[in-house]
Design a protein around this motif. Structure first.
Motif, PDB file in Angstrom:
ATOM      1  N   VAL A  92       0.145  37.361 -28.315  1.00  0.00           N
ATOM      2  CA  VAL A  92       0.816  38.350 -29.167  1.00  0.00           C
ATOM      3  C   VAL A  92      -0.087  39.561 -29.344  1.00  0.00           C
ATOM      4  O   VAL A  92       0.364  40.715 -29.244  1.00  0.00           O
ATOM      5  N   LEU A  93      -1.362  39.319 -29.600  1.00  0.00           N
ATOM      6  CA  LEU A  93      -2.312  40.429 -29.764  1.00  0.00           C
ATOM      7  C   LEU A  93      -2.379  41.286 -28.505  1.00  0.00           C
ATOM      8  O   LEU A  93      -2.421  42.519 -28.583  1.00  0.00           O
ATOM      9  N   GLU A  94      -2.380  40.644 -27.351  1.00  0.00           N
ATOM     10  CA  GLU A  94      -2.424  41.399 -26.096  1.00  0.00           C
ATOM     11  C   GLU A  94      -1.137  42.194 -25.882  1.00  0.00           C
ATOM     12  O   GLU A  94      -1.176  43.328 -25.397  1.00  0.00           O
ATOM     13  N   ALA A  95       0.006  41.621 -26.260  1.00  0.00           N
ATOM     14  CA  ALA A  95       1.268  42.362 -26.165  1.00  0.00           C
ATOM     15  C   ALA A  95       1.240  43.560 -27.117  1.00  0.00           C
ATOM     16  O   ALA A  95       1.710  44.653 -26.764  1.00  0.00           O
ATOM     17  N   LEU A  96       0.694  43.375 -28.307  1.00  0.00           N
ATOM     18  CA  LEU A  96       0.540  44.493 -29.244  1.00  0.00           C
ATOM     19  C   LEU A  96      -0.380  45.554 -28.642  1.00  0.00           C
ATOM     20  O   LEU A  96      -0.098  46.749 -28.722  1.00  0.00           O
ATOM     21  N   SER A  97      -1.463  45.099 -28.026  1.00  0.00           N
ATOM     22  CA  SER A  97      -2.424  46.007 -27.396  1.00  0.00           C
ATOM     23  C   SER A  97      -1.745  46.857 -26.314  1.00  0.00           C
ATOM     24  O   SER A  97      -1.953  48.069 -26.237  1.00  0.00           O
ATOM     25  N   ARG A  98      -0.929  46.220 -25.492  1.00  0.00           N
ATOM     26  CA  ARG A  98      -0.198  46.949 -24.437  1.00  0.00           C
ATOM     27  C   ARG A  98       0.788  47.960 -25.028  1.00  0.00           C
ATOM     28  O   ARG A  98       1.004  49.016 -24.463  1.00  0.00           O
ATOM     29  N   THR A  99       1.367  47.580 -26.149  1.00  0.00           N
ATOM     30  CA  THR A  99       2.440  48.375 -26.738  1.00  0.00           C
ATOM     31  C   THR A  99       1.935  49.593 -27.496  1.00  0.00           C
ATOM     32  O   THR A  99       2.459  50.694 -27.332  1.00  0.00           O
ATOM     33  N   VAL A 100       0.941  49.413 -28.340  1.00  0.00           N
ATOM     34  CA  VAL A 100       0.550  50.511 -29.239  1.00  0.00           C
ATOM     35  C   VAL A 100      -0.576  51.378 -28.706  1.00  0.00           C
ATOM     36  O   VAL A 100      -0.705  52.532 -29.105  1.00  0.00           O
ATOM     37  N   TYR A 101      -1.399  50.837 -27.824  1.00  0.00           N
ATOM     38  CA  TYR A 101      -2.543  51.607 -27.341  1.00  0.00           C
ATOM     39  C   TYR A 101      -2.087  52.554 -26.228  1.00  0.00           C
ATOM     40  O   TYR A 101      -1.537  52.135 -25.218  1.00  0.00           O
TER      41      TYR A 101
END
Length: 185
Positions: A92-101
């Motif tokens: 989930v953290l990596e998906a967030l990383s891909r999405t917001v960064y």
């Protein structure tokens, strides 16, 4: 009627309603206790929900990973399962990383773009740029602690259901928090 009467007589319940109740309790109490235990387990299998009225984050990769995290937590029952909940939390953290960064926005001059798995750097920079200043220092700290917690469960040699649930709830909370960062009120 004759069958029940014979049964009651064989089990010393003839003429006594209390004896009949005691006999039925002896048979059905273990079943009721197991149903209660399963109901309690199902209650514990649910992760935290955000306060948003929306059923999803609106970020497809993040929503997919959150759904998988919820599914995995619901079925987890062993140490290996709980460790996998840590893996799902990190996903989930990596998906967030891909999405917001966004490197065009968050990458400083002379820096090299951190890889997606460098969630602490990427999410930290997103929060720093979106919620700068001393007023939002605590939120940045929360993001870092959630990331550390998820990785600790992922790498733990003996995580418990409680450990996995706390990590998973924290990641769900962080996803909702980061989603709210984009909103202007």
């Amino acid at each position: 009627y004759t069958t029940f009467r014979t049964y009651w007589m064989r089990n010393d319940c003839a003429g006594s309603w209390q004896a009949r109740r005691d006999l039925l309790e002896r048979f059905f109490e273990p079943v009721q206790e197991e149903l209660d235990r399963q109901e309690e387990a199902q209650f514990r299998a649910v992760l935290v929900e955000g306060v948003s009225p929306h059923s999803s984050m609106g970020w497809p990769r993040v929503d997919e990973e959150l759904n998988e995290l919820r599914r995995r937590f619901r079925t987890a029952s062993t140490t290996q399962d709980y460790r996998d909940v840590g893996n799902r939390s990190v996903a989930v953290l990596e998906a967030l990383s891909r999405t917001v960064y966004d490197p065009r926005v968050h990458l400083r001059e002379g820096e090299i773009e951190p890889t997606v798995d460098k969630t602490k750097q990427r999410l930290g920079r997103y929060v720093e740029d979106s919620l700068g200043g001393r007023d939002h220092e605590t939120i940045r700290g929360v993001a870092n602690k959630v990331i550390e917690l998820s990785h600790s469960v992922k790498h733990s040699s003996a995580p418990t259901r409680r450990d996995a649930g706390i990590a998973a709830d924290s990641v769900v909370m962080l996803a909702n928090l980061l989603r709210r960062v984009d909103q202007d009120f």
